[in-house]
Write an enzyme that holds these catalytic residues in place. Structure first.
Site, PDB file in Angstrom:
ATOM      1  CG  HIS A   1      -1.727   1.177   1.484  1.00 40.32           C
ATOM      2  ND1 HIS A   1      -3.101   1.150   1.491  1.00 40.32           N
ATOM      3  CD2 HIS A   1      -1.372   2.468   1.742  1.00 40.32           C
ATOM      4  CE1 HIS A   1      -3.558   2.379   1.737  1.00 40.32           C
ATOM      5  NE2 HIS A   1      -2.522   3.190   1.895  1.00 40.32           N
ATOM      6  CD  GLU A   2       1.991   3.475   3.843  1.00 39.92           C
ATOM      7  OE1 GLU A   2       2.313   4.569   3.347  1.00 39.92           O
ATOM      8  OE2 GLU A   2       0.958   3.312   4.521  1.00 39.92           O
TER       9      GLU A   2
ATOM     10  CG  HIS B   1       0.454   6.118  -0.806  1.00 35.23           C
ATOM     11  ND1 HIS B   1      -0.663   6.689  -1.359  1.00 35.23           N
ATOM     12  CD2 HIS B   1       0.040   5.509   0.331  1.00 35.23           C
ATOM     13  CE1 HIS B   1      -1.706   6.438  -0.582  1.00 35.23           C
ATOM     14  NE2 HIS B   1      -1.314   5.716   0.457  1.00 35.23           N
TER      15      HIS B   1
HETATM   16 ZN    ZN Z   1      -2.259   5.207   2.145  1.00 34.28          ZN
END
Ligand code: ZN
Length: 416
Positions: free
Chosen positions: A93-94, A97
């Site tokens: 998830h990170e 980004h």
């Molecule tokens: Zn996030």
């Protein structure tokens, strides 16, 4: 599937925060794992607590509910695998980004997993509203993608007659990733959804500061709602989940406040350099005189509250404040030399006259002296900057903006 409210929230959402500014110590205080796609990845110690709670919740409650009648050892093994897969998906998830941010020109320095989720530390904020919302949705989309993939896999393996525990782990992963994606999409700044909301407001209003203040307001309100929910759960006997939601809420409130204050300060201090606010050519005192001599010959005469102290050749070696003098018992003031009682140079932030005021604020706020010495390129003392000078400039600029809300000219700088 039964709702698990066991020793721990194995279904509670994890949180994704960006910009370590709210909790930089989390990022700094971590075990480095190495680099993935050029981004430094680390683990804060608090992850071990979460990992243990997760494994415990999974092995004793969640997995036995999803796949009954398995040997105890199999539950524990599956729980460890599931928890590791969860942290890997949080990292994904990170990374989503980070990679989108890099693609759009914002470098991400590090990703750290900690108690409440992941933090991605960026070198600066997104450059435009368009970049901001793309970076914002990338993480939740990754989580929802993993959720869909794990769900599909669980379903297919179930059709093929795979062991129930494998399906159980995949099912739990699908659920927890869906929650990770959906929770972080809530429009509560600084959650991902809140950043998307800020980007939309920024895009429509053209004012990043105002967009941040509004989005942070929503984030703060949501944080209080979470705290309230946590208290309700806690008083209702659901201790760990109550505690968890309370913590999430507290984090959101403090992060929203910190972020709004930082952006506001950034905006108000834009264009100001140290030279604009410093007191020029401050009165200095020789390091060798006593506290009594300072009081008699300097304090009563000049009425300043701090004096840089210098060696005979003019080299600054520290800063003495009235507070430091106050700590010397009156009977000792004839003996105590300034170099013994002053803040040594190592404790006083030093800066140059052309440094931006914003760059000096964090060290200034952290220093006990509350003042920075301004040295020119040759190391000569040319001024002194107090935190109160910055506070006054902030007040004046805020007042100026309030009176002339449309004025954004740099002329404000000279008037502050
Ligand atoms: Zn996030």
């Amino acid at each position: 599937m039964r709702r698990v409210e066991g020793p721990l929230p194995s279904h509670a959402p994890a949180l994704c925060a960006r910009d370590g500014s709210a909790h930089p110590e989390i990022v700094e205080d971590s075990i480095r794992l190495g680099r993935i796609a050029g981004v430094q990845v680390g683990l804060n110690w608090s992850v071990l607590v979460v990992a243990w709670i997760l494994v415990l919740g999974l092995a004793t409650e969640a997995l036995p509910a999803l796949a009954p009648d398995q040997p105890t050892a199999a539950y524990w093994l599956a729980a460890v695998v599931a928890a590791m897969a969860f942290f890997a998906s949080l990292l994904a998830h990170e990374l989503a980004h980070a990679l989108v941010a890099r693609h759009l020109g914002t470098e991400v320095r590090s990703i750290t997993l900690w108690l409440l989720g992941g933090v991605a530390k960026m070198s600066c904020d997104a450059r435009s509203a368009g970049a901001e919302w793309r970076i914002g949705v990338a993480g939740p989309l990754m989580s929802l993608g993993i959720a869909a993939g794990a769900g599909l896999l669980a379903f297919s393996l179930d059709l093929l007659g795979a062991p129930a525990l494998v399906g159980g782990v995949l099912g739990w992963l699908a659920l927890i990733n869906a929650m990770l994606g959906l929770f972080n999409l809530l429009p509560a700044f600084p959650l991902d959804g809140g950043r998307v909301l800020r980007a939309l407001l920024w895009h429509h209003g053209g004012d990043r500061l105002r967009a941040t203040v509004v989005a942070a307001g929503v984030g703060r309100t949501f944080g209080y709602v979470l705290i309230g929910f946590g208290v309700l759960l806690f008083t209702g006997g659901v201790l760990f989940s109550g505690l968890w939601f309370g913590l999430l809420g507290w984090f959101l409130v403090s992060a929203a406040n910190a972020e709004a204050a930082t952006v506001q300060r950034h905006d108000l201090l834009a264009g100001l350099v140290v030279r604009d606010l410093m007191s020029r050519d401050p009165v200095v005192a020789p390091a060798g005189i006593t506290a009594a001599e300072l009081l008699e010959h300097y304090v009563f005469r000049y009425r300043h509250s701090s004096y840089p102290i210098v060696e005979p050749d003019g080299t600054p070696v520290g800063l003495v404040t009235l507070d430091r003098i106050r700590r010397v018992p009156p009977e000792d003031r004839n003996l105590a030399r300034l170099r013994e009682i002053a803040h040594p140079l190592a404790e006083v932030p030093c800066t140059g006259p052309d440094a931006t005021v914003e760059s000096v604020v964090p060290p200034l706020a952290a220093s006990r002296a509350g003042r920075a010495l301004v040295l020119d390129a040759d190391g000569h003392l040319v001024g002194i900057l107090a935190l109160s000078d910055v506070a006054r400039a902030l007040d004046l600029r805020a007042l100026w903006r309030g009176a002339y809300p449309s004025s954004r000219s740099t002329a404000v700088a000279s008037k502050a």
